[in-house]
Design a protein around this motif. Sequence first.
Motif, PDB file in Angstrom:
ATOM      1  N   UNK A   1      -7.780   6.094 -20.439  1.00 50.79           N
ATOM      2  CA  UNK A   1      -6.901   5.954 -19.441  1.00 50.79           C
ATOM      3  C   UNK A   1      -7.679   5.791 -18.180  1.00 50.79           C
TER       4      UNK A   1
ATOM      5  N   UNK B   1      -3.270  21.106  -8.700  1.00 51.71           N
ATOM      6  CA  UNK B   1      -3.442  19.544  -8.977  1.00 51.71           C
ATOM      7  C   UNK B   1      -2.694  19.257 -10.240  1.00 51.71           C
TER       8      UNK B   1
ATOM      9  N   UNK C   1      -0.117  13.796 -18.410  1.00 50.42           N
ATOM     10  CA  UNK C   1      -0.788  12.627 -18.041  1.00 50.42           C
ATOM     11  C   UNK C   1       0.406  11.282 -18.245  1.00 50.42           C
TER      12      UNK C   1
ATOM     13  N   UNK D   1     -12.757  12.366  -9.746  1.00 46.39           N
ATOM     14  CA  UNK D   1     -11.316  12.562  -9.899  1.00 46.39           C
ATOM     15  C   UNK D   1     -10.941  13.523  -8.879  1.00 46.39           C
TER      16      UNK D   1
ATOM     17  N   UNK E   1      -2.637  10.530 -14.092  1.00 44.36           N
ATOM     18  CA  UNK E   1      -3.899  10.517 -14.822  1.00 44.36           C
ATOM     19  C   UNK E   1      -4.915  11.825 -14.471  1.00 44.36           C
ATOM     20  N   UNK E   2      -4.880  11.951 -13.417  1.00 41.05           N
ATOM     21  CA  UNK E   2      -5.875  13.098 -12.628  1.00 41.05           C
ATOM     22  C   UNK E   2      -5.431  14.547 -13.058  1.00 41.05           C
TER      23      UNK E   2
ATOM     24  N   UNK F   1       1.099   7.020 -17.201  1.00 42.14           N
ATOM     25  CA  UNK F   1      -0.310   6.438 -17.574  1.00 42.14           C
ATOM     26  C   UNK F   1      -0.963   5.575 -16.412  1.00 42.14           C
ATOM     27  N   UNK F   2      -0.206   5.012 -15.723  1.00 42.02           N
ATOM     28  CA  UNK F   2      -0.701   3.985 -14.759  1.00 42.02           C
ATOM     29  C   UNK F   2      -0.939   4.458 -13.400  1.00 42.02           C
ATOM     30  N   UNK F   3      -0.194   5.545 -13.169  1.00 41.44           N
ATOM     31  CA  UNK F   3      -0.380   6.611 -12.244  1.00 41.44           C
ATOM     32  C   UNK F   3      -1.817   7.189 -11.916  1.00 41.44           C
ATOM     33  N   UNK F   4      -2.381   6.887 -10.497  1.00 39.33           N
ATOM     34  CA  UNK F   4      -3.583   7.720 -10.653  1.00 39.33           C
ATOM     35  C   UNK F   4      -3.269   9.248 -10.644  1.00 39.33           C
ATOM     36  N   UNK F   5      -2.486   9.811  -9.684  1.00 40.50           N
ATOM     37  CA  UNK F   5      -2.396  11.385  -9.799  1.00 40.50           C
ATOM     38  C   UNK F   5      -1.847  11.975 -10.925  1.00 40.50           C
TER      39      UNK F   5
ATOM     40  N   UNK G   1      -7.719   2.826 -15.140  1.00 39.63           N
ATOM     41  CA  UNK G   1      -7.041   2.884 -13.949  1.00 39.63           C
ATOM     42  C   UNK G   1      -7.999   2.811 -12.997  1.00 39.63           C
ATOM     43  N   UNK G   2      -9.259   3.481 -13.316  1.00 31.75           N
ATOM     44  CA  UNK G   2     -10.173   3.708 -12.149  1.00 31.75           C
ATOM     45  C   UNK G   2     -11.594   2.934 -12.417  1.00 31.75           C
TER      46      UNK G   2
ATOM     47  N   UNK H   1       1.019  19.000  -9.048  1.00 28.59           N
ATOM     48  CA  UNK H   1       1.693  18.250  -8.193  1.00 28.59           C
ATOM     49  C   UNK H   1       1.313  16.905  -8.844  1.00 28.59           C
ATOM     50  N   UNK H   2       0.513  16.379  -9.718  1.00 26.00           N
ATOM     51  CA  UNK H   2       0.288  15.189 -10.286  1.00 26.00           C
ATOM     52  C   UNK H   2       1.161  14.598 -11.299  1.00 26.00           C
TER      53      UNK H   2
ATOM     54  N   UNK I   1      -3.669  15.029 -15.940  1.00 28.74           N
ATOM     55  CA  UNK I   1      -3.757  15.274 -17.351  1.00 28.74           C
ATOM     56  C   UNK I   1      -5.223  15.716 -17.501  1.00 28.74           C
TER      57      UNK I   1
ATOM     58  N   UNK J   1      -6.268  14.602  -5.739  1.00 32.79           N
ATOM     59  CA  UNK J   1      -5.334  15.771  -5.314  1.00 32.79           C
ATOM     60  C   UNK J   1      -6.226  16.810  -4.563  1.00 32.79           C
TER      61      UNK J   1
END
Lengths: 105, 507
Positions: A87, B236, B151, A100, B160-161, B154-158, A91-92, B239-240, B163, A103
Amino acid sequence: MLANQFLLLGAVLFCIGVYGVLARRNGVAVLMSIELILNSVNINFLAFNAMWARNGSPAHISGAVFALFVITVAAAEVGVGLALVLMLYRTRKSIDVDKIDALKG
Amino acid sequence: MDAPFVTPTLDYHALAPEIVLVGALAALILYDVFSSELNKRVTAAIAQLGLLGAIVPILTLWAGDPRSMFDGAYAVDKYAIILKGLFLAAGYLVVLISVHYIGEGDYWEGEYYTLLLSSVLGMMLMASARDLISVFVALEVLSIPGYMLAAWRKRDLASGEAGVKYYLMGVFATAVLLYGMSLVYGLTGQTQLRAIADAFASGQAPKPVLSLAIVFVLVGFAFKVSAVPFHTWAPDTYEGAPTPVTAFLAVASKTAGFVALMNVVAVAFHGQTDVLRWMLVPLAAITMTVGNLIAVRQTNIIRMLAYSGVAQAGYMLCPLAVMGTFVKANDMAAADNSVRTLLVYLIIYAAMNLGGFAVVIAVARRTGSGEISSMRGMFQWAPGMMMALAIFLGGFAGIPPAGGWFGKFAIFKTTMDAGALNDGAGYFLAFLIGINSVIAAFYYVRVIWTMVSGNEGDLPQAPLKSPAALRAAVFITAVAVVAIGVVPTLVSHITDNATLIAAATGR
């Protein structure tokens, strides 16, 4: 006795694994380092199991059972871990765990 | 080697709550497979029915005698039943606050509730686990769904981070914990917590290895309960992750971490008073102080709640940190009492935190942000939600009539009792709890002030309309918090007979 050598191997593997988790930046390499720690745990359990089977009752088996559970659960964990790394790549376009850092605070 | 295999007797009544939950899980998966994409709302109803249905056997077990299975490796006593009830109630409330969030977004509802129920199942197993193997398996059953839930977008960066950070920290902690467990097993040849305590009490285990084993185990659990310096993942991830998942992780997952800590520390390690003390007293002190000091700086309400959760974990570590003092004074009743203090705090903490996150979700439906400044003038456009959040934040700060004061008071009293037994650490922790409560009150009251003060320049906003499920969750938690605050005997009486150490070790 023989348990010493196995425990030493376990301790060395544990240290390599911890170093890998802290130092490697590639997500898959971090997962492999965690697997190293879990393998050191399994070696410990089996060595101790052999030790207790010799000193105590020959039917002693709980260490081996624990190792079986560790192996099974580790497989599930890595399954989830690889999915997360995949995943991350989608995305990245990178699996560098140091990158990463969206945040903060 | 020719000892015959004896089939263990299964007590189906003792397992009934878990069986009901597994039944609901199976029904969920089957429904999800055979239903059309348009009817996924039913999955939430199935999850709710399963969680409520599992409470019925909890009540019948509560009326009966304590039960245990597998030579005491799986105990269903008052302590376990209270915690199972708490996990089911928390799971139900999380479903209530998830329904609209998950249903309205582009999410996978069936899988979401399946994972949520699996995680709750792991927590219920944890409440009964009195064996290293079952503690480990329960910990993983509750954690692995948590990694996936964090997570979920799953298409959201925050997300995913969130998770990935939660996963890496969690798995690393588990690996360290396992290494500690392997040393414990090596020293004692036992995996059952009671047998480990007996083997340690015989004093044959070499002290350095013993200390190392306990330190590894405690570090592993410290990650799970987000104690400083092992807390970095928590803000983190909170928040994510999707906010309902955050509520679930902050309440249920953390409570389960504490339950694991209580089971292992209070039953297996309670004789090793000096190691526990040198490990847990500094951990508790640093955790509450650092958590509160960083929380003061936060401008995002979810990050603030995350750091406040870290600080709360510090308070919750205090009873365990001073438990050794009572054991040393041979006062096992007082040692069990400190476990009970933590139990009371966990119940109150769950109600306050779930309610707080429910209000945050309700507000974010309008503002789309978690910034504290976006809650300005809330008194005008959402008076009910504002009052509820004020109750929860007042509870965190320990202001009566919200329930938090009682939990804090109980912990303060336990540390003072330990101090009275010639233990300086007890007074030290009590002093720190006092100082920290003042720091914490500052940032909680600041949020309440922001909500009350209006924004003169802006146009008056239309009143906030929240879905019924969300309102119900806020209402239930607010009533629970106030009821506990006004009549603390509600929780203190339930926990009266919940003895962990006495029940597990017979001491």
